[in-house]
Design a protein around this motif. Structure first.
Motif, short mmCIF file in Angstrom:
data_model
loop_
_atom_site.label_atom_id
_atom_site.label_comp_id
_atom_site.label_asym_id
_atom_site.label_seq_id
_atom_site.Cartn_x
_atom_site.Cartn_y
_atom_site.Cartn_z
N LEU A 98 -3.80 1.72 -14.38
CA LEU A 98 -3.55 0.75 -13.31
C LEU A 98 -2.76 1.51 -12.25
O LEU A 98 -1.66 1.99 -12.53
N TYR A 99 -3.35 1.67 -11.09
CA TYR A 99 -2.72 2.49 -10.06
C TYR A 99 -2.94 1.84 -8.71
O TYR A 99 -3.48 0.73 -8.62
N ALA A 100 -2.48 2.49 -7.66
CA ALA A 100 -2.65 1.92 -6.33
C ALA A 100 -3.12 3.02 -5.39
O ALA A 100 -2.76 4.19 -5.55
N ALA A 101 -3.95 2.66 -4.45
CA ALA A 101 -4.36 3.59 -3.40
C ALA A 101 -4.28 2.85 -2.09
O ALA A 101 -4.83 1.75 -1.96
N ASP A 102 -3.59 3.43 -1.12
CA ASP A 102 -3.37 2.79 0.18
C ASP A 102 -2.83 1.37 0.02
O ASP A 102 -3.29 0.44 0.69
#
Ligand SMILES: [Zn+2]
Length: 188
Positions: A20-24
């Motif tokens: 579970l990660y985030a981009a922009d």
């Protein structure tokens, strides 16, 4: 498909957490579907036991359930609170489903070597067990104090500190955090 998310030579339980990660600023799930799971298993494959290599991406729901539990246990460790009992049960179940013992074998050249024998577990259970055992080691072992959550704006990843003052999961996050701090200082 190449796994698009972060895989950074972290312990296996942290790699599972970091799917579970985030981009922009947008939250993303590397294990959103079986394709994602297949790609991610490929990305961490070299660190799984050899018998886990046939792990079945159709067991997506089991992997995601263990991920929830591992995340809760790792977060509890960094917050120095007890984890939810359901998470503890899920981690212990995954570990119990793949019992193993060291076995002595012959090495080339006449010496001896140790191998780990997994008893009757299938490849997916062996993979799930590897993540569970790693989570147990991480939160109880000598390095439990080195578990860190990235402090960069918008980042949701964890990492194992390799020096005591490390606050970011990556140098990219460190740079972003420094830029944000600089911006705040120069734009009061
Ligand atoms: Zn980060």
């Amino acid at each position: 498909m190449t796994y698009p998310g972060p895989v950074r030579e972290q312990p296996l339980a942290i790699e599972l957490h970091n799917t579970l990660y985030a981009a922009d600023g947008e939250p993303l799930d590397g294990l959103a579907d079986e394709r994602g799971l297949r790609a991610w298993l490929g990305a961490v494959r070299g660190r799984l036991p050899a018998e886990a290599r046939g792990a079945d991406p159709r067991r997506l729901a089991d992997v995601r359930r263990l991920r929830d539990a591992v995340r809760e246990v790792l977060h509890a460790a960094t917050e120095q609170r007890p984890p939810r009992p359901s998470a503890v049960r899920a981690v212990n179940d995954a570990s119990r489903r793949c019992p193993s013992s060291p076995q002595l074998g012959a090495a080339r050249g006449g010496g001896m070597r140790a191998a780990i024998d997994h008893h009757g577990a299938d490849a997916t259970d062996i993979a799930l067990g590897a993540f569970a055992v790693d989570a147990i080691d991480l939160v109880t072992g000598a390095r439990r104090g080195d578990l860190g959550r990235c402090g960069a704006p918008g980042c949701v990843l964890m990492f194992l500190r390799d020096h005591p003052r490390r606050a970011w999961c990556s140098s990219a996050c460190g740079n972003r955090a420094r830029q944000a701090r600089h911006y705040r200082r120069t734009h009061p």
